[in-house]
Motif scaffolding. Structure first.
Motif, short mmCIF file in Angstrom:
data_model
loop_
_atom_site.label_atom_id
_atom_site.label_comp_id
_atom_site.label_asym_id
_atom_site.label_seq_id
_atom_site.Cartn_x
_atom_site.Cartn_y
_atom_site.Cartn_z
N ASP A 1 -7.84 1.80 11.20
CA ASP A 1 -7.72 1.80 9.73
C ASP A 1 -6.79 2.90 9.23
O ASP A 1 -6.00 2.69 8.31
N ASP A 2 -6.89 4.11 9.83
CA ASP A 2 -6.14 5.25 9.30
C ASP A 2 -4.83 5.51 10.04
O ASP A 2 -4.20 6.56 9.88
N ALA B 1 -6.22 5.56 4.65
CA ALA B 1 -7.47 4.78 4.66
C ALA B 1 -8.57 5.51 5.43
O ALA B 1 -8.32 6.43 6.21
N THR B 2 -9.82 5.06 5.21
CA THR B 2 -10.98 5.61 5.92
C THR B 2 -11.27 4.76 7.15
O THR B 2 -11.32 3.53 7.07
N ASN C 1 -3.78 2.03 6.42
CA ASN C 1 -2.65 2.93 6.23
C ASN C 1 -3.12 4.35 6.51
O ASN C 1 -4.32 4.59 6.66
N ASP D 1 0.83 -1.21 0.00
CA ASP D 1 0.00 0.00 0.00
C ASP D 1 0.86 1.26 0.00
O ASP D 1 0.37 2.36 0.24
N GLY E 1 -5.60 -2.37 3.27
CA GLY E 1 -6.64 -1.38 3.54
C GLY E 1 -6.37 -0.56 4.78
O GLY E 1 -7.20 0.29 5.15
#
Length: 656
Positions: A339-340, A330-331, A327, A294, A325
């Motif tokens: 996630d973020d 991400a959302t 990083n 990613d 997914g």
């Protein structure tokens, strides 16, 4: 069978006698006397020493057989052999222990040559051993078998040729060779390795030769950087000039290249480790694993390298490098994952965070007007928003909804009024003895709801008061009516202490379990105060009530509560005379008289009508009491005419 046996025995006896006659030998001497020679050896019994043995008679040669063959009174004389004890069973006997016998006794032999009969390995012709014993019985010990031993003072297994002795076994501190060149040094002997130590370690006459075990290999150091060239070597105990003891230089023509040099990213093997521009180069940058591709790297999985390795990036801000997914770009969603990569998991601004509703009363149903948005359920909040009263934990969808109460299940509709005290009890609406509103014919019926008194204690509870008369005629008089008022009018006050009657049209609906209860509260004979209540039950009575007549049939009663099956009022029934002005009977089930009289006067009372009964001083109630047990003075007030009737401050009739 017995006869056969007898014949056989007789025959055997005859044969025995015949055999005996055949062995006897008889001779006759010159005088004609018969001489007997039983053993047939030619010597008559009178001259024979044993006429049963043909080998024993005078002048017979003596043989070694344990018998006196020549009849001289001695057996085996001059014919025995001398045998010697052989205790150690080596075939040689002890000379001092012997025995004469025809044959060798057990443990004896025919010679006495053993010099030690306790040792089976000691006897003539035995091999002499070096054991300090005369093994071959030749009178000498250890002859010709001792060895020469050499002192081994340093215990290295090699002896001193200048110090020796003779012995069977090696004496302590001796060995069987004389090869040591220094018997004071255990590390010096012919089997030792030559070392670079100024000593002839291996006793070969030479000190510190080049083949010494620890002789060093020395390597040429042409560039003088203290690191040698492995291709140019010599062996020696001492370091030669221009040589060093290591072969670590990979370029002996460049003093800046050696194992001590610092590797840099310059396409050269600066530190001679066999690799060029390796990962530990001083100026190599740090790269971070990007397993999920990613473009964000894992800060915990890193490497340094002059060139970017495959699967690595320069960024180190990924917080889960196994999930592409996850990083910093991400959302955030509600998935228990950061996630973020902002250091917070499932924060309230996650795109799929749920709405939660305050549950202040802890009934698992929330208040739709008080909300919170979060991924995980906040304390004091629930997912359901259907509570209609979040201050009362008993109010929520699906809650039990007792009759006559509020809207407990949040369906917007209040429950129907209880149909009886028994209905209130069974439906969980009971709050104990007291006033309740009931609707006897139900919500679909035509009768209005009404307030009644409920006994929720006696015999399981659920009793509905339908009539109460009291001592005070001014209150009870309102119940002295005709049938129409009895049937259609609820009179008085249901609260304790007051006259009360529920309209008769309700009675059928209340007579569910067909149980009847009469509660008499006697008037104390001395003070006139209330005595304790007496309870009398009846069962099975069934009402038939119309707008013009009422009957009660099939009742089973321990005391006579009902004297008749027909209700009499001032204008109906068979005993209207009981309700006449001279008697003032409240409508009841009378005959020409009453045992239980809700109100009555006639000659019984001098002042006014009162409730009365004729059995409370003789009949035990449901609890085993009579008036003497419940009245302070020990008795209820008796009627003024001295009859058996006793007055009541209250008489209550219940149904369930």
């Amino acid at each position: 069978m017995r006869a056969t046996t007898l014949i056989a025995l007789t025959a055997l006896a005859a044969l025995a006698a015949l055999a005996a006659s055949c062995t006897n030998k008889e001779t006759t001497d010159d005088t004609g006397v018969i001489e007997v020679d039983e053993d047939g050896d030619g010597v008559p019994a009178a001259k024979d020493c044993d006429d049963t043995d043909p080998n024993a008679f005078p002048d017979n040669p003596e043989v070694c057989d344990g018998v006196d063959n020549n009849c001289d009174g001695v057996a085996d004389e001059g014919v025995t052999t001398t045998y010697y004890a052989d205790a150690d069973a080596d075939g040689y006997g002890a000379a001092l222990i012997s025995q004469e016998a025809c044959a060798a006794p057990a443990g004896f032999v025919d010679n006495g040559d053993d010099c030690d009969d306790a040792d089976p390995e000691t006897y003539p012709d035995a091999a002499e051993r070096c054991d300090e014993v005369d093994n071959d019985c030749d009178g000498q010990v250890d002859e010709d078998v001792q060895a020469t031993w050499y002192a081994d003072a340093d215990l290295d297994g090699y002896g001193d040729p200048a110090a020796s002795l003779q012995s069977c076994d090696p004496p302590t501190g001796y060995t069987d060779n004389a090869e040591d060149c220094d018997d004071t040094a255990p590390a010096v002997n012919p089997d030792a390795d030559e070392l670079c130590n100024g000593v002839d370690d291996d006793c070969d006459g030479t000190v510190d030769e080049d083949d010494a075990l620890d002789a060093l290999t020395w390597y040429a150091d042409t560039d003088g950087d203290t690191y040698g060239d492995e291709d140019y070597t010599v062996q020696a105990c001492d370091q030669p000039t221009g040589y060093v003891e290591n072969a670590d230089d990979c370029d002996d023509g460049d003093a800046s290249v050696s194992p001590a040099a610092t590797e840099t990213c310059n396409s050269g093997d600066d530190d001679c480790d066999g690799s060029t521009d390796e990962d530990d180069a001083a100026d190599a940058p740090t790269w971070y694993a990007d397993s999920d591709s990613d473009t964000y790297g894992d800060p915990d999985v890193r490497t340094t390298a002059c060139a970017q390795p495959s699967g690595y990036v320069a960024d180190s801000s990924d917080c889960d490098d196994s999930d592409g997914g996850v990083n910093p770009a991400a959302t955030e969603t509600c998935n228990r994952v950061d996630d973020d990569c902002d250091g917070t998991t499932d924060e309230d601004d996650a795109v799929d965070a749920d709405t939660w509703y305050a549950d202040s009363d802890g009934d698992n149903y929330g208040d739709s007007s008080t909300t919170d948005v979060a991924c995980s359920q906040p304390s004091g909040y629930v997912a359901d928003s259907a509570d209609c009263d979040d201050t009362d934990g008993d109010v929520h969808p699906g809650a039990p909804e007792p009759c006559g109460g509020a809207d407990m299940d949040c369906d917007g509709v209040a429950p129907d009024i209880c149909e009886s005290c028994l209905d209130a009890l069974n439906d969980g609406a009971s709050t104990g003895d007291g006033l309740y509103r009931i609707d006897p014919d139900g919500a679909s019926g035509s009768l209005a709801d009404v307030e009644v008194y409920c006994d929720m204690t006696h015999d399981g509870g659920g009793w509905t008061l339908v009539q109460r008369t009291v001592w005070d005629w001014s209150d009870s008089q309102q119940l002295w009516t005709g049938y129409a008022d009895w049937y259609g009018s609820t009179l008085g006050d249901a609260a304790p202490g007051y006259a009360f009657r529920l309209a008769g049209e309700y009675w059928t609906s209340l007579n569910v379990a067909l149980d009847h209860l009469l509660v008499n509260v006697p008037r104390d004979s001395s003070s006139g105060v209330d005595c304790g209540p007496l309870y009398y039950e009846a069962t099975g009575g069934t009402y038939a009530i119309t707008s013009s007549a009422t009957t009660l049939s099939g009742v089973s009663q321990a005391v006579t509560i009902f004297n008749n099956t027909t209700l009499s009022t001032r204008d109906s029934g068979g005993s209207t005379h009981c309700l006449a002005a001279s008697r003032y009977g409240t409508p009841w089930f009378y005959t020409s008289c009453c045992t239980t009289c809700p109100t009555y006067q006639n000659s019984y009372w001098n002042d006014e009508p009162h409730p009365m009964a004729s059995y409370i001083n003789t009949a035990y109630d449901a609890y085993g009491n009579r008036d003497g047990d419940v009245c302070p003075s020990g008795a209820a007030r008796r009627a003024d005419d001295g009859s058996s009737y006793e007055g009541m401050n209250a008489m209550e009739y219940y149904m369930r």
